[in-house]
Design a protein around this motif. Structure first.
Motif, PDB file in Angstrom:
ATOM      1  N   ASP B   5     -95.731  74.001 -44.458  1.00 22.64           N
ATOM      2  CA  ASP B   5     -95.285  75.046 -43.847  1.00 22.64           C
ATOM      3  C   ASP B   5     -94.890  76.103 -44.853  1.00 22.64           C
ATOM      4  OD1 ASP B   5     -95.131  75.893 -41.266  1.00 22.64           O
ATOM      5  OD2 ASP B   5     -92.754  75.558 -41.263  1.00 22.64           O
ATOM      6  N   ALA B   6     -94.206  75.744 -45.927  1.00 23.28           N
ATOM      7  CA  ALA B   6     -93.797  76.545 -46.856  1.00 23.28           C
ATOM      8  C   ALA B   6     -95.091  77.275 -47.568  1.00 23.28           C
ATOM      9  CB  ALA B   6     -92.937  76.059 -48.035  1.00 23.28           C
ATOM     10  N   THR B   8     -97.794  77.805 -45.978  1.00 24.62           N
ATOM     11  CA  THR B   8     -98.422  78.807 -44.860  1.00 24.62           C
ATOM     12  C   THR B   8     -97.624  79.853 -45.106  1.00 24.62           C
ATOM     13  OG1 THR B   8     -98.775  76.838 -43.519  1.00 24.62           O
ATOM     14  CG2 THR B   8     -98.904  79.002 -42.418  1.00 24.62           C
ATOM     15  N   GLY B   9     -96.169  79.890 -45.330  1.00 24.91           N
ATOM     16  CA  GLY B   9     -95.435  81.244 -45.525  1.00 24.91           C
ATOM     17  C   GLY B   9     -95.699  82.088 -46.549  1.00 24.91           C
ATOM     18  N   TYR B  10     -96.105  81.409 -47.713  1.00 24.32           N
ATOM     19  CA  TYR B  10     -96.608  82.177 -48.803  1.00 24.32           C
ATOM     20  C   TYR B  10     -97.742  82.901 -48.614  1.00 24.32           C
ATOM     21  CZ  TYR B  10     -92.932  79.980 -51.858  1.00 24.32           C
ATOM     22  OH  TYR B  10     -91.648  79.564 -52.168  1.00 24.32           O
ATOM     23  N   PHE B  12     -98.894  83.905 -45.683  1.00 22.26           N
ATOM     24  CA  PHE B  12     -98.697  84.935 -44.778  1.00 22.26           C
ATOM     25  C   PHE B  12     -98.238  86.033 -45.187  1.00 22.26           C
ATOM     26  CE2 PHE B  12     -98.415  83.002 -40.111  1.00 22.26           C
ATOM     27  CZ  PHE B  12     -99.704  82.445 -40.454  1.00 22.26           C
ATOM     28  N   ILE B  13     -97.211  85.675 -46.337  1.00 18.28           N
ATOM     29  CA  ILE B  13     -96.742  86.975 -47.063  1.00 18.28           C
ATOM     30  C   ILE B  13     -97.632  87.472 -48.085  1.00 18.28           C
ATOM     31  CG2 ILE B  13     -94.300  86.398 -46.275  1.00 18.28           C
ATOM     32  CD1 ILE B  13     -94.031  85.726 -49.377  1.00 18.28           C
ATOM     33  N   PRO B  15    -100.783  88.727 -48.694  1.00 16.91           N
ATOM     34  CA  PRO B  15    -101.468  90.410 -48.820  1.00 16.91           C
ATOM     35  C   PRO B  15    -100.143  91.214 -49.103  1.00 16.91           C
ATOM     36  CG  PRO B  15    -102.043  88.949 -46.770  1.00 16.91           C
ATOM     37  CD  PRO B  15    -100.940  88.253 -47.395  1.00 16.91           C
ATOM     38  N   LEU B  17     -96.980  91.163 -50.034  1.00 14.51           N
ATOM     39  CA  LEU B  17     -96.349  90.909 -51.393  1.00 14.51           C
ATOM     40  C   LEU B  17     -97.071  91.470 -52.788  1.00 14.51           C
ATOM     41  CD1 LEU B  17     -93.626  89.854 -52.832  1.00 14.51           C
ATOM     42  CD2 LEU B  17     -94.740  87.658 -53.130  1.00 14.51           C
TER      43      LEU B  17
END
Lengths: 288, 290, 419
Positions: B5-6, B8-10, B12-13, B15, B17
């Protein structure tokens, strides 16, 4: 939460109060409306009347000459197209990037999330004049000067997009978590949840993002002036300043005609869509 | 599924970041480097001067006046913009005949390009222009707006506020419509007057929006360049030369990129400090913060 | 009004490239397939057609030259765009230049031309008027060919004069008479008296068209000493101040009065602006009125030169010599008042001028160029312009102390002149 409910306190105010409200609004609206109105009516004047003192609203000899001049002097139709397509591409990218990032910042736990969010927010605070010189160097190295790439990339990822990410995050934070949990039990992954559950619910926030992003791309003035040198690549705000004669003298009426053509369509769209606009902002997470 | 999940989080952010790092953070670093150098634009020579440009800023005789004008202009714009934006939103936050039209009218300058907008105001603010013509019609002898320091400052502040207040109005409208109607009912049942309701109920409930608009407005005010350049060219004298305009002159008109970058970084510092202060203060006045 | 915005905003691009330029200078180039580019600020189709035809003729005789292009840059942004190109290592081979010339010459960005031009058979170097080569020369070496030398003249709206019951006697016309006529026009019609075009209470260098009449100059010959605190300058500005605030013969700051829209009786402007006369009023043109020093003339100049950074300096210089030889210079003279004595005639200038007769052009152009001074020109022009403008703003109030304000102008620009 409808408007009517809020309006209740003053709905049955005395007539005098209503008249006072209209009077105040009309007086207040004058400086907002008169310049645009004057711009539109003056675009139909011959040059000598534009400078008439005292200024007048309506021409004695209205002419459309400035409008045809606008198209023959520069590739104005092409420039119009440039502005429209750049704004649309930027808006599409921003909606994708910001809804992904906004969702992750709101919903997914990962180490460094808050720190990274602050880093992203910095993008909202840096004035463009700090970065424009270095950015120009970078795009020059990349061979992207005198192309539309800088206008698309910077707008789609820097300040306007950061604002969008912020709006999306606020929206997703407010969204009930239960919906997602149900979806997860049905076997949807993060991407599936984002795509199938959250995005459809995020329509109001997305439309707010779309409107704000479109406007910031549409009104961009500094960047095109810096990056573009070929008239057929120009965008509208930049093109407006290029209606000058061989000695740099302003072609006032042509400028005003061109400016009118850039303003009126957006105003019409806003007039039609303003209720959705305000309401989408209201439901976008920017609410109190 | 924590680790996945983490990841996926990275993802998702990523582009957003990367975009900020490439198009904001890295250029700011370059600007710092430029501020430590002196460039010759024609020969392309770059000489390291260390703190030379910063020293020059401290000794610049024009800078205090520029900073003063910046404070007056930005302060004026922010206060007027927030007060007027809120007032308009409150007035138009009800459905009456013409409310939609008025919202559109107040918002309309936002979609007019800055260049066109200030151009027209340039005409209207002439000594023999439309504003003084209108004033003369009601028997007032208007001043020569752009030719004396105080009136020129009023003129650029006013045109900036009128052009940009529409965004704040809409944001406030959105916030006001998010205030549950039951709260008003309850307050009224408790016998509160409309003023009390506004300050005790409405304002606290929309304070998060107030914070956001305050930040956006300050950043916008510190960056308003076209109004100054078109209406007053920073004059008369230095009376309307705000920092952003001064930066442009130094860096792009006088070709002093090093000094221009130094001043631009100063501007960035101001923005940052103001934002941090507001952020710290938010606990005091923002009603609910998660 | 928005010109400054554009200047500044476009100026952005200007500095941004400097790092890339470190490797400037001519590199070894092949003798084949030379492509030359010249930046110009005209977008006039007739001008460009003429340049193209001359270029085609040159290419036909020079197999090594593949193409010569003329790149039109907008006038307002010309300096900044050109500087951007130079700094970015993308400089043109040849360029038109106005007030950028001093910076270009001083930084060694231009190729010296004298030897080539003198060595070109039939070029006739001695035909050049000394009054027009000075601004483009250093130590006797010419760095740019002054292809356009356009005198400032006094445009007259005879309709407005008539409306005010005034007539103009061109013989021995003085500034005092112009001011008196302007005053009468203003009193009778409410329109403006005289305006200095493009001044707009900002571009003070155009006021050289007035202060030269009083024997004043912005700085001394070698540009090291400020001239604003001279008694002559004080006299000139006292005249202007009185014209604005006492006689009301010159529209004050913040008052629009466009001569070409029929809002002023007189305008000081270059002859090349005649295209703006749209026939809506009857007009005349006269040489600048005389002042305390008698008759004088002022010109605005444009030059063309070869850039050192060009990969084909020799080919570019060769083409410049061809473009400016007597035969081609005569063609250019249809549009641009030439620097060659032999070509400077009213008939030549009238060939493509529908607004004025050969006689008028003889009087206001031909007879003026030889003895003319140029507009103030200095290195670092933008910063000097801004510093002096900021100080001079205090002049434009009714109770200004003329001498004191002029003193502050010198205080402001002295450090820049000393650099």
């Amino acid at each position: 939460m409808r408007t009517e409910t809020v309006a209740a306190p003053n709905r049955f105010g005395p007539i005098a109060r209503r008249v006072a409200l209209y009077a105040a609004l009309i007086l207040l609206a004058a400086p907002f409306v008169i310049p645009t109105l004057w711009m539109i009516t003056s675009s139909f004047k011959p040059l000598s009347e534009i400078f008439a003192s005292p200024p007048s609203f309506f021409s004695e000899n209205p002419t459309l000459a400035a409008y045809s001049e606008a198209f023959t002097f520069q590739p104005f139709a092409r420039q119009y197209l440039n502005s429209v397509y750049i704004a649309l591409v930027v808006t599409a990218i921003t909606m994708l990037v910001s809804s992904l990032a906004g969702y992750a910042f709101a919903r997914i736990r990962f180490p460094g999330r808050n720190l990274l969010f602050v880093v992203v927010l910095v993008g909202l605070l840096v004035p463009s004049e700090v970065t424009i010189v270095p950015l120009f160097q970078m795009f020059k190295q990349a061979g992207m000067v005198n192309t539309h790439w800088p206008l698309i990339l910077v707008t789609a990822f820097a300040a306007p997009c950061v604002l969008a990410t912020f709006i999306m995050r606020q929206f997703f934070i407010a969204l009930p978590v239960e919906l997602e949990e149900a979806a997860r039990l049905d076997g949807l992954g993060r991407f599936g949840i984002w795509r199938r559950i959250c995005l459809p619910l995020a329509k109001p926030a997305l439309s707010a993002v779309a409107i704000l992003t479109f406007l910031s791309s549409w009104n961009l003035y500094l960047e095109p002036t810096v990056y573009l040198t070929s008239p057929e690549l120009f965008t509208l705000p930049q093109a407006l300043t290029r209606f000058t004669d061989a000695y740099g003298g302003e072609m006032w009426n042509t400028q005003l005609a061109a400016a009118t053509m850039t303003v009126v369509p957006v105003l019409v769209v806003f007039l039609i869509a303003q209720r959705q606009f305000v309401e989408s902002l209201a439901h976008s997470g920017l609410k109190g | 599924m924590g680790r996945a999940d983490a990841a996926t989080g990275y993802l998702f952010i990523a582009p957003q970041l990367l975009g900020v790092l490439v198009f904001v953070v890295f250029p700011v670093g370059l600007a710092v480097w430029y501020s430590l150098n002196e460039w010759n634009i024609f020969t392309g020579d770059m000489a390291f001067v260390g703190a030379g440009n910063y020293q020059a800023a401290l000794e610049d005789p024009q800078l205090p006046s520029v900073l003063g004008a910046t404070a007056v202009f930005s302060g004026g714009v922010v206060v007027l913009n927030l007060v007027l934006g809120l007032a308009l939103a409150v007035m138009l936050n009800r459905r009456f005949r013409g409310s939609v039209l008025f919202r559109t009218l107040f918002f309309s300058p936002v979609v007019v390009s800055v260049v066109a907008w200030t151009l027209v105001w340039g005409f209207l603010l002439q000594d023999n222009g439309g504003l003084n013509g209108a004033l003369a019609a009601v028997g007032v002898d208007g001043p020569n707006w752009l030719q004396s320091g105080p009136t020129a400052m009023i003129a650029v502040t006013f045109t900036q506020v009128v052009r940009s207040v529409g965004i704040n109005m809409v944001l406030f409208l959105a916030a006001l419509q998010g205030v549950p109607g039951e709260l008003y009912e309850a307050a009224r049942l408790d016998g509160a007057g409309s003023r009390t309701i506004f300050f005790r109920v409405t304002l606290p409930l929309i304070s998060p929006t107030l914070l956001l608009t305050a930040i956006i407005t300050i950043v916008g005010a510190l960056q308003s360049f076209a109004q100054i350049a078109v209406l007053t060219e920073g004059g008369p004298g230095l009376s309307t030369t705000v920092l952003v305009y001064y930066v442009f002159q130094q860096a792009f008109s006088f070709n002093d990129i090093g000094y221009g970058s130094t001043l631009a970084l100063m501007l960035l510092t101001f923005v940052m400090v103001l934002t941090v202060i507001q952020w710290q203060l938010r606990r005091k006045w923002v009603f609910y913060e998660d | 009004m928005p010109t400054t915005a554009k200047k500044l905003v476009s100026a952005l691009a200007l500095g941004t490239l400097a790092t890339a330029a470190g490797c400037g200078g001519a590199t070894a180039a092949s003798d084949e397939d030379v492509e030359l580019r010249m930046t110009v600020w005209t977008s006039n189709e007739d001008h460009l057609a003429l340049f193209d035809s001359i270029a085609d003729a040159y290419i036909a005789d020079h197999a090594e030259i593949k193409s010569i292009t003329f790149e039109s840059l907008p006038f307002e942004e010309y300096n900044t765009t050109l500087t951007t190109q130079i700094a970015g290592g993308n400089a043109p081979d040849l360029a038109w230049m106005g007030d950028l010339s001093a910076d270009l010459i001083d930084s060694g960005a231009l190729v010296p031309l004298t030897e080539t031009l003198e060595g070109t058979e039939g070029w006739g170097y001695e035909d050049l008027l000394p009054s027009v080569t000075g601004e483009f020369s250093r130590d006797g070496e010419l760095y740019a060919y002054p292809f356009s030398n356009s005198p400032f003249a006094l445009y007259v709206n005879t309709d407005l004069l008539g409306e005010a019951g005034q007539t103009l006697d061109p013989a021995g016309l003085t500034w005092d008479q112009v001011s008196a006529l302007g005053s009468a026009v203003n009193a009778a019609t409410g329109k403006g008296g005289f305006v200095v075009n493009d001044f707009n209470y900002s571009s003070w260098n155009t006021l050289a068209t007035v202060w030269t009449a009083f024997g004043a100059s912005a700085w001394n010959e070698d540009g090291t000493e400020c001239g604003f605190d001279s008694p002559e300058m004080a006299e000139a500005f006292t005249f202007l101040h009185q014209a604005i605030y006492t006689d009301k013969s010159m529209p004050g700051p913040g008052t629009t009065a466009d001569f070409f829209a029929g809002d002023a009786a007189f305008a000081v402007a270059q002859v090349s602006r005649a295209g703006n006369l749209d026939g809506s009023f009857a007009y005349d043109i006269q040489p600048l009125p005389a002042g305390p020093v008698g008759e004088y003339s002022v010109i605005g100049q444009a030059g063309m030169g070869v850039l050192q950074s060009s990969a084909h300096v020799e080919a570019a210089t060769g083409f410049l010599a061809y473009l400016t030889n007597p035969e081609n210079a005569a063609k250019l003279a249809q549009y641009f008042p030439p620097p060659r004595q032999s070509l400077l005639t009213g008939e030549a200038l009238a060939a493509n001028n529908t607004k004025f007769t050969a006689e008028q052009l003889q009087t206001v152009v031909v007879d003026q160029v030889a003895g003319a001074v140029t507009l103030p020109n200095h290195t670092n022009p933008a910063e000097i312009a801004q510093k002096a403008k900021t100080a001079l703003d205090a002049m434009w109030t009714e109770d200004a102390d003329v001498a004191a304000v002029l003193g502050t102008v010198c205080d402001a620009i002295d450090p820049l002149l000393a650099e």
